[in-house]
Design a protein around this motif. Structure first.
Motif, PDB file in Angstrom:
ATOM      1  N   ASP A 169      17.737  63.486 -68.742  1.00 16.23           N
ATOM      2  CA  ASP A 169      19.190  63.584 -68.659  1.00 16.23           C
ATOM      3  C   ASP A 169      19.604  64.535 -67.533  1.00 16.23           C
ATOM      4  O   ASP A 169      18.910  65.507 -67.235  1.00 16.23           O
ATOM      5  CB  ASP A 169      19.721  64.092 -70.001  1.00 16.23           C
ATOM      6  N   VAL A 170      20.737  64.243 -66.909  1.00 14.77           N
ATOM      7  CA  VAL A 170      21.209  65.176 -65.878  1.00 14.77           C
ATOM      8  C   VAL A 170      21.872  66.395 -66.510  1.00 14.77           C
ATOM      9  O   VAL A 170      22.068  67.408 -65.849  1.00 14.77           O
ATOM     10  CB  VAL A 170      22.210  64.511 -64.904  1.00 14.77           C
ATOM     11  N   GLY A 171      22.178  66.323 -67.811  1.00 16.22           N
ATOM     12  CA  GLY A 171      22.779  67.463 -68.494  1.00 16.22           C
ATOM     13  C   GLY A 171      24.179  67.730 -67.999  1.00 16.22           C
ATOM     14  O   GLY A 171      24.746  66.987 -67.186  1.00 16.22           O
ATOM     15  N   ASN A 172      24.712  68.821 -68.494  1.00 20.41           N
ATOM     16  CA  ASN A 172      26.116  69.134 -68.224  1.00 20.41           C
ATOM     17  C   ASN A 172      26.263  69.872 -66.898  1.00 20.41           C
ATOM     18  O   ASN A 172      26.823  70.962 -66.836  1.00 20.41           O
ATOM     19  CB  ASN A 172      26.654  69.979 -69.373  1.00 20.41           C
ATOM     20  N   GLY A 173      25.718  69.283 -65.816  1.00 17.27           N
ATOM     21  CA  GLY A 173      25.726  69.984 -64.539  1.00 17.27           C
ATOM     22  C   GLY A 173      27.083  69.996 -63.865  1.00 17.27           C
ATOM     23  O   GLY A 173      27.264  70.615 -62.832  1.00 17.27           O
ATOM     24  N   GLU A 174      28.052  69.301 -64.431  1.00 18.12           N
ATOM     25  CA  GLU A 174      29.337  69.192 -63.749  1.00 18.12           C
ATOM     26  C   GLU A 174      30.117  70.500 -63.753  1.00 18.12           C
ATOM     27  O   GLU A 174      30.828  70.804 -62.805  1.00 18.12           O
ATOM     28  CB  GLU A 174      30.158  68.070 -64.388  1.00 18.12           C
ATOM     29  N   ALA A 175      29.996  71.266 -64.850  1.00 20.91           N
ATOM     30  CA  ALA A 175      30.661  72.563 -64.896  1.00 20.91           C
ATOM     31  C   ALA A 175      29.610  73.624 -64.607  1.00 20.91           C
ATOM     32  O   ALA A 175      28.656  73.766 -65.358  1.00 20.91           O
ATOM     33  CB  ALA A 175      31.280  72.794 -66.264  1.00 20.91           C
ATOM     34  N   PRO A 176      29.749  74.368 -63.505  1.00 24.47           N
ATOM     35  CA  PRO A 176      28.726  75.339 -63.128  1.00 24.47           C
ATOM     36  C   PRO A 176      28.466  76.333 -64.259  1.00 24.47           C
ATOM     37  O   PRO A 176      29.398  76.786 -64.921  1.00 24.47           O
ATOM     38  CB  PRO A 176      29.336  76.046 -61.918  1.00 24.47           C
ATOM     39  N   ALA A 177      27.187  76.653 -64.443  1.00 24.68           N
ATOM     40  CA  ALA A 177      26.817  77.609 -65.479  1.00 24.68           C
ATOM     41  C   ALA A 177      27.531  78.932 -65.228  1.00 24.68           C
ATOM     42  O   ALA A 177      27.554  79.432 -64.098  1.00 24.68           O
ATOM     43  CB  ALA A 177      25.304  77.805 -65.472  1.00 24.68           C
ATOM     44  N   GLY A 178      28.091  79.484 -66.257  1.00 26.09           N
ATOM     45  CA  GLY A 178      28.712  80.810 -66.129  1.00 26.09           C
ATOM     46  C   GLY A 178      30.123  80.792 -65.588  1.00 26.09           C
ATOM     47  O   GLY A 178      30.802  81.817 -65.560  1.00 26.09           O
ATOM     48  N   ALA A 179      30.584  79.624 -65.132  1.00 22.57           N
ATOM     49  CA  ALA A 179      31.927  79.573 -64.554  1.00 22.57           C
ATOM     50  C   ALA A 179      32.976  79.699 -65.656  1.00 22.57           C
ATOM     51  O   ALA A 179      32.722  79.368 -66.820  1.00 22.57           O
ATOM     52  CB  ALA A 179      32.118  78.269 -63.796  1.00 22.57           C
ATOM     53  N   ASP A 180      34.127  80.173 -65.261  1.00 24.12           N
ATOM     54  CA  ASP A 180      35.242  80.262 -66.197  1.00 24.12           C
ATOM     55  C   ASP A 180      35.761  78.846 -66.441  1.00 24.12           C
ATOM     56  O   ASP A 180      36.089  78.134 -65.493  1.00 24.12           O
ATOM     57  CB  ASP A 180      36.353  81.115 -65.554  1.00 24.12           C
ATOM     58  N   PRO A 181      35.835  78.411 -67.702  1.00 26.43           N
ATOM     59  CA  PRO A 181      36.299  77.037 -67.965  1.00 26.43           C
ATOM     60  C   PRO A 181      37.692  76.784 -67.400  1.00 26.43           C
ATOM     61  O   PRO A 181      38.030  75.638 -67.091  1.00 26.43           O
ATOM     62  CB  PRO A 181      36.329  76.939 -69.493  1.00 26.43           C
TER      63      PRO A 181
END
Lengths: 466, 466, 466, 466
Positions: free
Chosen positions: A205-217
């Motif tokens: 799976d490509v996983g949830n790569g769309e939202a950068p890790a650690g970024a503010d939602p």
């Protein structure tokens, strides 16, 4: 099943890989946290309001019902489940003559899925290898998923299915042929259901790569809510018992499932694109106002062009529902010509919509400071001051709009969204081929002849045959 | 200065913020690691080969030299430094009549920068507030950077400059007016140089967000090499000594710097777009071959359309150099009509190029597994098997191509690249306005009249005046 | 030959049909009057100034010469003669190895044409029948022109050639194959010269239908000056003596003539389109000013878009000359990639140019009164009053501009002009195919690989072969 | 009135000019023969079948009725009469409050027209002079039609109205303001009815120039049937009695008539464009088949793109009827957003449709021999032979198709048709402005905000106001 039970159900031994590592428990792994929470919320909602679930899961039988269902918004996995079950029921009717047992098997399977409240994804696109060659002439004969062994109690399949949204967090995989098959391609004419944790199944799976890790939602308002990971699903000699096999070797029917699926997928894709276009018009207007540009001529022209495109799509969607076709069993399906033409235009012009939106927003779509910068005690007030437009347009509000524009279009999420619109339900070429195929060409030719005075179309053949 | 000295020079007390936190030392902070390393490498290269540096820093005086310089590829900050110094020298010539001291001040400043081997960025775009109003009618008068105090030894400036590439890792900021100013806007007609660590300067940077933290650089081949962070630079009552002030109140000359800069920026932007187009054609062909699609008609049509666009741009770039204008001092600048028309077409059609590339690549542009998945001992071989096309196209190679397509177009880096092309050197509207303004309209009108037989253009006025 | 002699030379017994009637003497028939007069004028000019003729008829050997020749404007038939002779000379060099006698035959023929001062047209496009089938599989084997008999002293040909500009008023027809031929298509691999009045030749011409009979030439300023009638030329068992046969059966060389012709035709077509674009920009600006619209934003945007397109074409034309290829004999031919890409863009965007021009002009492009109405004693003054814009823009002048817009775009002449641009030198598809074929794809692929860090292109194969 | 009576009624002393000459009797002059015959035929048809007339003249009150009326095809003048009367009735309701007598006057007038069976045209577009200035600031104050004198029994008007289809062959002219007027422009706010032969009225007509004089109608199948001449109508101090004045000085209501007319004109224009698009698709397919090209990929792609555009328009038309607005009196009017967006797209893409059609047809769209050539005893058989494709596609049939393509697109008639589509109901800019104005922007903004999680739109103002 409620949300908690759903999360627990994912810890079933399935083999899921993300970024090269094996995931222990999909239900609790950070790579899937957003998706799992969203799906669990629908479970909770349906658990407390079964009528909502029925309203969603029951296919419409009149135009009003189509509109009502089109307006419902549920998570992507519930939607995929609905689409999969509709596909099975539609296809089962069509193949009943050639494979009578399929209709009952499908009915039993659908009843089971409903009883257990499971979630299903569609596995259709094969690896395909060299796309210029048919399945049997590939260097690797597994490039299209196929039956490698037949046993009294079932079949063994091998191959891979690509671009499977939410495969890692579903319970069941609906495996169907990606295209029509020829008489000698019987091993590739296979449709069956496989549990996500069946031995031999691996999900990369490509996983949830769309939202950068650690970024503010708040900097990624779409990615943090709407990301759907994509899986590459490998079936390495997976056994499927007979009662879960709905097609095996009936090559003439190979395309039936894909056609039924295409009908439902393109229709929902069309609704999604239509809404996206209106959202982009609205966002363009909001950002124009926030920039103090809403009265500039060239900005107004661009917004007008966006609104025209949105209106064309909306009109075509309306027409596809007004001219819906009644399928076996009374279920309504949107008209295919309107749906395909609309889907084509929506995908082809999407880039223009994005360009106008970015053009109106300006460079801050990329360079706007983080919402966290606005909160920094040293520099926050100055950032807000300079991001503001005037007294009535605060810098924090405008910053948030820029993040929305960015995340809708130019973030990793925006990119995935574009490819989804472009490739969903088949690419541009597919929509063009289907539109030309379903367009009423005989009527158009008759209109053409009559338009220059050949009232009776038989004159054509008369002249041609003289 | 060599690379090591450059890195050390960044630890100078500058105030840089990323994602809401204050960065301690830009030279060693992970948010800037890729950029800093790349810039340091150029320092080392120039340190060991001063002729390379001279070749890059010396403006061309003939077409051959223009082509040679266009072919040089250095890091973005060295490029910005070259552009800034060229802008200063070009503008100084033009304003010498009105502000004689500026020419000497610029010369001294440029000599100093060269001696110390510093790096300079261009700070031009103001916050602008409500874009429909002039500077003096903004709710917040600081929306455009302005002089808030004048002292015997210098001036004090206040305002913000947006979209400054690599501001966080440069030594000097060239502050110039963003547009022409009217007679009563003298406080806004200011051009000066400010060190990055001057008191009152804050840089709020987006940081290296284009390549996801922790991701394998092989999955992001462009982001991991070419990311240039963008800064939002705040000048909060910054003192600038007289010898660094090149314009203060001469409103008639306010646009001189921006025009000079525009000349150099659009030209280099045009070269960059030209190369990007050829890269996209090449990548489209590579991925078509890797997918076994290179002989399919509609794929060939799309590649042909891409090649036609690339050729139009290349031709226009060639013409802009063949018709270059000789500036004061013998330096050559590319022709503005060709440059602006080419830049417009390149920006306007970029979305079409991307669409074709994504259309040819297919869904794997988004869903291709990570290179690390290929290396996973459990599942790697199967991933490679199914990502392969045929014996001559290995799955690892094809996977890498998909990552290249993705990162060039639909990743966060791809999005930033698009906005850079769209907004660099002014947006589409600016290029259209400049092209219309510089296009030889008198000649076109004469050609039109002659084309239908009015040989003598004076007939026009004759007829009109009858 | 002077103009008078030219007109007399047309009374040679040729069989020309227009609108179903046999024309007696082409030189004096009203259907050809405009064309004949224009061609005669060039004869007179060349007769009095032989250096002008030499300047036109001599192929350029450097870029300056190319630009000079591009700027010359002569009548269409002289131009066709130049193109035909260049084609013969270029092709003769190329086929000398296989058919040595052709080179001498061509040289003798060209010398004769020059000595007698004859005019030559290119006959290339066959009737083609069912375009999906090769020549030998047509229901009617004459669908492509072919040799039907071979005699000791020459050959007999049968077939038809379509879309031959000015065939009715030329002396000689250069008959060449329309495409490459296969080994078994020897009868179709024929190139030869045929006099217009040879027995068996019939010319069915559309005549000068572009300017309505009886209309005031001032209402049709282009049609009345630039109309070139088109002929459908039938060769019904026409005998051609050996010394006029340049190819007969050498199938491998069948495409040589068409390629040589294509080179010259597309290049001159490109120059023509370039000039047309500038004319349309100029006309759009003139009519905008005459309508009082030149400061309206959306009008300026449309003119800017037109100017951008004109500039792109001009740049591409310049590049095609700057990168010209030197042919055998030192003659220069414009670069094919630039020429084809420019021709494609010019033809593809022509409709947009027309739309903008019509959009700016308004309905009067169709409804403007005749110039004769302006002269009518009863109503003329009122017509002039209401066609006027303001004191500085007289109604007679503005009316004339509307007729120019009309005749350039929406009259029968405008329509013929469009088709000429679209189909000249092959249609859009041909240009796309040639551009893709000649575009340096190897370089683009190398640039793509290097752009994401594969410095050595051999890595590609290394990876692919692992 | 029957056809004969209609023709006789035109000999009423009206002043009509064509090509500089005064026409004696419009009913019998060759310049109007085609039009007059066609209109007379409708008179005869309605005379013998009054129910057909009622069906056409009665506005629909439900969607079914709208579709039925859309499918009726009558001559252009009957259509204009219907549109004019609908406009009067719609506007009369709207202005009743401010000008009570107008409603009765309109009712009486409409009853009279119906009783006498007259034909009415819409006179709306003024000469306009310098379009950048308002009426009162023109160098010539008559540039917009105005009241120059008011008498007890009526008013005297002066000015000109442009682009009036079929003015020369109608009985009555509906004169209405071309746009909204300001408070001080009362003399320009005038609506009234004027007989075609009223003293002071002059009609300067382009006449039937679309079909060349003497040409075979079979070569011009559209021009010979569908040509509608355009008139430039001059009102030189024309007296209008009070009972025929429906607006005089009520500036606030000046735009009411134009809006009401726009509603009906754009709707019928949209239907016309929709049908035209289907006709072009059909013709493209017919000519592709006749050329043996129907299986070539790039041809199929072009036809698919044409079919997609036709389908988008059809869908938008359907939606405009499904969402019709009920006017005062129960009459239905198509939804304005859908109608304007569809009209815009249809006009903007018309050039692309034409280009594809010409691309598929090839050069013979211009160069096909006349049908009379096919009948020539000497050369006819050979022409037919070479115009044929294969046994099943005869040369006469294919020739006729080429004439249809030509006359639909590139003849003078085709040009007039294009301008009619482009400018009818206002040009592209007007449609864009109306679409943006009527598009539900509030909904789009709400959708945009909700799409990124701001559920309550009031958050917007909350944030903005912080």
């Amino acid at each position: 099943m409620d949300g908690k039970a759903y999360i627990a159900s994912l810890d079933d031994g399935r083999r899921v890989y993300v970024g090269g590592r094996r995931v222990g428990n999909v239900g609790t792994d950070p790579a899937f946290a957003g998706m799992v929470a969203k799906i669990a919320a629908t479970y909770d909602h349906f658990h407390h309001d079964p009528r909502a679930r029925d309203a969603f899961m029951t296919p419409p039988t009149d135009a009003e019902g189509m509109r009502a269902q089109a307006a419902l918004h549920v998570d992507g996995l519930s939607h995929a489940t609905y689409t999969s079950l509709m596909t099975l029921l539609t296809a089962a009717d069509r193949i009943a003559a050639a494979r009578p047992q399929a209709r009952e098997a499908v009915a039993a399977y659908v009843a089971e899925v409903r009883a257990k409240d499971l979630r299903v994804v569609e596995c259709i696109t094969d690896a395909k290898g060299d796309r210029s060659r048919p399945p049997a002439l590939q260097d690797d004969r597994d490039a299209y998923l196929r039956v490698v062994a037949r046993r009294p109690d079932g079949i063994v399949i091998r191959g891979a299915k690509l671009h499977i949204s939410l495969a890692a967090v579903a319970h069941e995989m609906m495996v169907i042929p990606t295209k029509a098959m020829k008489a000698d391609e019987g091993d590739y004419a296979v449709a069956c259901m496989v549990p996500a944790n069946a031995p031999g199944v691996s999900i990369v799976d490509v996983g949830n790569g769309e939202a950068p890790a650690g970024a503010d939602p708040r900097d990624f308002p779409y990615a943090s809510r709407d990301s759907n990971s994509q899986g590459f699903v490998i079936f390495h000699d997976v056994f499927v018992p007979n009662e879960r096999v709905f097609l095996d070797g009936e090559t003439k029917l190979a395309a039936t499932f894909a056609h039924a699926l295409g009908l439902w997928v393109r229709a929902s894709s069309m609704i999604h694109i239509c809404d996206s276009y209106d959202v982009m018009v609205g966002l363009a207007q909001l950002i124009a106002e926030a920039n103090g540009l809403e009265r500039i001529e060239h900005i107004k022209s661009k917004i007008a062009e966006m609104a025209i495109n949105a209106t064309l799509l909306r009109g075509t969607l309306e027409a596809s529902m007004a001219h819906a076709t009644r399928l076996e069993g009374g279920v309504l399906a949107p008209d295919e010509v309107f749906t395909n033409a609309g889907k084509y235009h929506g995908a082809a012009q999407y880039g223009t919509m994005v360009r106008h939106l970015l053009d109106i927003a300006g460079g801050s779509a990329i360079t706007a400071p983080s919402v966290r910068d606005l909160e920094n005690p040293e520099v926050g007030e100055l950032v807000r001051k300079y991001m503001g437009t005037k007294q009535s347009v605060d810098g924090a509000y405008r910053t948030q709009l820029f993040h929305a524009v960015h995340d809708l279009t130019t973030s990793a999420h925006g990119g995935a969204r574009y490819v989804g619109i472009l490739q969903g339900g088949g690419g541009l070429h597919t929509q063009a081929v289907v539109t030309r195929g379903r367009y009423d060409m005989a009527r158009a030719k008759r209109m053409a002849l009559e338009s220059f005075g050949w009232k009776d179309p038989s004159e054509e053949s008369a002249l041609a045959a003289e």
